[in-house]
Design an enzyme around this catalytic site. Sequence first.
Site, PDB file in Angstrom:
ATOM      1  N   GLY A  61       0.010  -1.531  -7.170  1.00 33.31           N
ATOM      2  CA  GLY A  61      -0.188  -1.195  -5.770  1.00 33.31           C
ATOM      3  C   GLY A  61      -0.934  -2.317  -5.056  1.00 33.31           C
TER       4      GLY A  61
ATOM      5  N   LYS B 273      -3.120   4.496 -14.659  1.00 30.29           N
ATOM      6  CA  LYS B 273      -4.266   3.839 -14.060  1.00 30.29           C
ATOM      7  C   LYS B 273      -4.775   4.580 -12.835  1.00 30.29           C
ATOM      8  CE  LYS B 273      -4.898  -0.802 -15.365  1.00 30.29           C
ATOM      9  NZ  LYS B 273      -4.549  -1.949 -14.569  1.00 30.29           N
TER      10      LYS B 273
ATOM     11  N   MET C  85     -11.726   2.473  -3.544  1.00 26.54           N
ATOM     12  CA  MET C  85     -12.128   3.387  -4.624  1.00 26.54           C
ATOM     13  C   MET C  85     -13.508   3.980  -4.374  1.00 26.54           C
ATOM     14  SD  MET C  85     -10.806   1.166  -7.890  1.00 26.54           S
ATOM     15  CE  MET C  85     -11.142  -0.418  -7.166  1.00 26.54           C
TER      16      MET C  85
ATOM     17  N   ASP D  53       2.187   1.007 -12.045  1.00 25.17           N
ATOM     18  CA  ASP D  53       0.971   1.808 -11.919  1.00 25.17           C
ATOM     19  C   ASP D  53       1.212   3.055 -11.076  1.00 25.17           C
ATOM     20  OD1 ASP D  53      -0.542   0.131 -13.403  1.00 25.17           O
ATOM     21  OD2 ASP D  53      -1.604  -0.789 -11.716  1.00 25.17           O
TER      22      ASP D  53
ATOM     23  N   THR E 286      -2.492  -5.912   0.743  1.00 22.13           N
ATOM     24  CA  THR E 286      -3.553  -5.106   0.151  1.00 22.13           C
ATOM     25  C   THR E 286      -3.859  -3.882   1.026  1.00 22.13           C
ATOM     26  OG1 THR E 286      -5.739  -5.223  -0.870  1.00 22.13           O
ATOM     27  CG2 THR E 286      -5.475  -6.380   1.233  1.00 22.13           C
ATOM     28  N   ALA E 287      -4.441  -2.866   0.390  1.00 24.34           N
ATOM     29  CA  ALA E 287      -4.696  -1.611   1.116  1.00 24.34           C
ATOM     30  C   ALA E 287      -5.539  -1.847   2.372  1.00 24.34           C
ATOM     31  CB  ALA E 287      -5.397  -0.614   0.196  1.00 24.34           C
TER      32      ALA E 287
ATOM     33  N   PRO F  64       0.774  -1.235   0.000  1.00 23.51           N
ATOM     34  CA  PRO F  64       0.000   0.000   0.000  1.00 23.51           C
ATOM     35  C   PRO F  64       0.814   1.300   0.000  1.00 23.51           C
ATOM     36  CG  PRO F  64       0.025  -0.979   2.175  1.00 23.51           C
ATOM     37  CD  PRO F  64       0.770  -1.917   1.298  1.00 23.51           C
TER      38      PRO F  64
ATOM     39  N   ILE G 217      -6.448  -8.108  -5.986  1.00 20.42           N
ATOM     40  CA  ILE G 217      -7.570  -7.441  -5.312  1.00 20.42           C
ATOM     41  C   ILE G 217      -7.803  -6.094  -5.990  1.00 20.42           C
ATOM     42  CG2 ILE G 217      -8.439  -6.487  -3.129  1.00 20.42           C
ATOM     43  CD1 ILE G 217      -7.077  -8.741  -1.696  1.00 20.42           C
TER      44      ILE G 217
ATOM     45  N   ASP H 116      -2.220  -5.631  -3.542  1.00 22.45           N
ATOM     46  CA  ASP H 116      -2.154  -7.010  -4.019  1.00 22.45           C
ATOM     47  C   ASP H 116      -2.696  -7.053  -5.444  1.00 22.45           C
ATOM     48  OD1 ASP H 116      -2.070 -10.090  -3.000  1.00 22.45           O
ATOM     49  OD2 ASP H 116      -3.684  -9.767  -4.455  1.00 22.45           O
TER      50      ASP H 116
HETATM   51  C1  LIG Z   1      -7.319   0.180  -8.102  1.00 19.98           C
HETATM   52  S1  LIG Z   1      -7.502  -0.133  -6.407  1.00 19.98           S
HETATM   53  C2  LIG Z   1      -6.093  -1.134  -6.176  1.00 19.98           C
HETATM   54  C3  LIG Z   1      -6.118  -1.915  -4.906  1.00 19.98           C
HETATM   55  C4  LIG Z   1      -4.850  -2.717  -4.693  1.00 19.98           C
HETATM   56  N1  LIG Z   1      -4.721  -3.751  -5.691  1.00 19.98           N
HETATM   57  C5  LIG Z   1      -4.780  -3.292  -3.304  1.00 19.98           C
HETATM   58  O1  LIG Z   1      -4.776  -4.523  -3.140  1.00 19.98           O
HETATM   59  O2  LIG Z   1      -4.700  -2.503  -2.359  1.00 19.98           O
HETATM   60  C6  LIG Z   1      -7.017   1.417  -5.725  1.00 19.98           C
HETATM   61  C7  LIG Z   1      -7.713   1.710  -4.409  1.00 19.98           C
HETATM   62  O3  LIG Z   1      -7.070   1.038  -3.348  1.00 19.98           O
HETATM   63  C8  LIG Z   1      -7.115   1.831  -2.189  1.00 19.98           C
HETATM   64  N2  LIG Z   1      -5.741   2.154  -1.790  1.00 19.98           N
HETATM   65  C9  LIG Z   1      -4.614   1.736  -2.375  1.00 19.98           C
HETATM   66  N3  LIG Z   1      -3.535   2.198  -1.724  1.00 19.98           N
HETATM   67  C10 LIG Z   1      -4.011   2.932  -0.700  1.00 19.98           C
HETATM   68  C11 LIG Z   1      -3.392   3.663   0.335  1.00 19.98           C
HETATM   69  N4  LIG Z   1      -2.061   3.747   0.477  1.00 19.98           N
HETATM   70  N5  LIG Z   1      -4.191   4.303   1.215  1.00 19.98           N
HETATM   71  C12 LIG Z   1      -5.527   4.229   1.127  1.00 19.98           C
HETATM   72  N6  LIG Z   1      -6.159   3.555   0.172  1.00 19.98           N
HETATM   73  C13 LIG Z   1      -5.421   2.897  -0.719  1.00 19.98           C
HETATM   74  C14 LIG Z   1      -7.898   3.089  -2.536  1.00 19.98           C
HETATM   75  O4  LIG Z   1      -9.254   2.861  -2.226  1.00 19.98           O
HETATM   76  C15 LIG Z   1      -7.668   3.164  -4.014  1.00 19.98           C
HETATM   77  O5  LIG Z   1      -8.674   3.923  -4.656  1.00 19.98           O
END
Ligand SMILES: C[S@@+](CC[C@H](N)C(=O)[O-])C[C@H]1O[C@@H](n2cnc3c(N)ncnc32)[C@H](O)[C@@H]1O
Length: 274
Positions: free
Chosen positions: A107, A76, A189, A54, A137-138, A31, A112, A109
């Site tokens: 970013g 992205k 998101m 990304d 994952t976040a 994250p 996910i 996982d």
């Molecule tokens: C396209 S999704 C990707 C998720 C990623 N594959 C994961 O497993 O965390 C992007 C979303 O993940 C969340 N996200 C990812 N990194 C984050 C972070 N450092 N802080 C807060 N939310 C995060 C947010 O909701 C963001 O809009």
Amino acid sequence: MDAISGAIDRKRRAGSAASGNGRVALVGAGPGDPDLLTLRAARRISEADAIVYDHLVGREILDLARRDAKLIYVGKERDNHTLPQEQINALLIRLAHAGSMVVRLKGGDPFIFGRGGEEIEALADAGIAFEVVPGVTAASGASCYAGIPLTHRDHAQTCLFVTGHLKQGGCDLDWDALVRPKQTVVIYMGLGQLGEIAKRMIAQGMRADMPVAVIEDATRASQRVVRATLETVAEAVKDAGLNPPALIVVGTVVNLNQRLAWFAGRTATAADAL
Ligand SMILES: C[S@@+](CC[C@H](N)C(=O)[O-])C[C@H]1O[C@@H](n2cnc3c(N)ncnc32)[C@H](O)[C@@H]1O
């Protein structure tokens, strides 16, 4: 890595480049905090000939790459894909056909809400060798760094991960499932749709004073946590000026943040409605 597997790895790399058979490692970058990379992720990044990354992948992580590695940004951000998905797939295939050890870096996982599945389907169809390296994952990173356990025997026996970013901008979530008792709902998101989502959850029967946390920039020094209720959260987020990336956590576990927050981050501008 021990000496023997290091040697085998180097041999495999040299061999694959020579024969024009590259491979792709689909790697989760976690994250944000680079210390959350897995050892395998760090190793694959440091070995790669090309890294296709990304927008949520930070500089400190890219700094692990070889100096001569090709770094290719494919963007992205929401609604602002620098390269359309098909072109990203085609790029990975092209690089692998040219014999490169490619890291596709995402970013969190890759499996996910990351379209990792779609990308390796394309690789499988093209006969390209690949592997997948999981990432934090976040939801895990944000909840741990905010001191909000996603499950807790006194609060939640279930945890749902959902996306608030929906096709055609509408909200077609399974609202019944979202408002069940004794669970935590994590929304990826969802910042842009937060007001709408909160209203729908209340309309579906969830109590309006259900605690909600929104965690911006989780696991980075810039992390901020806003706590509010379902009824007040959209306003609280607006007042605090939160921006993506942000993760939304809904459930009574959010209350634990008051006692369990341990990560300094930036002092929370908590519009603390609890
Ligand atoms: C396209 S999704 C990707 C998720 C990623 N594959 C994961 O497993 O965390 C992007 C979303 O993940 C969340 N996200 C990812 N990194 C984050 C972070 N450092 N802080 C807060 N939310 C995060 C947010 O909701 C963001 O809009």
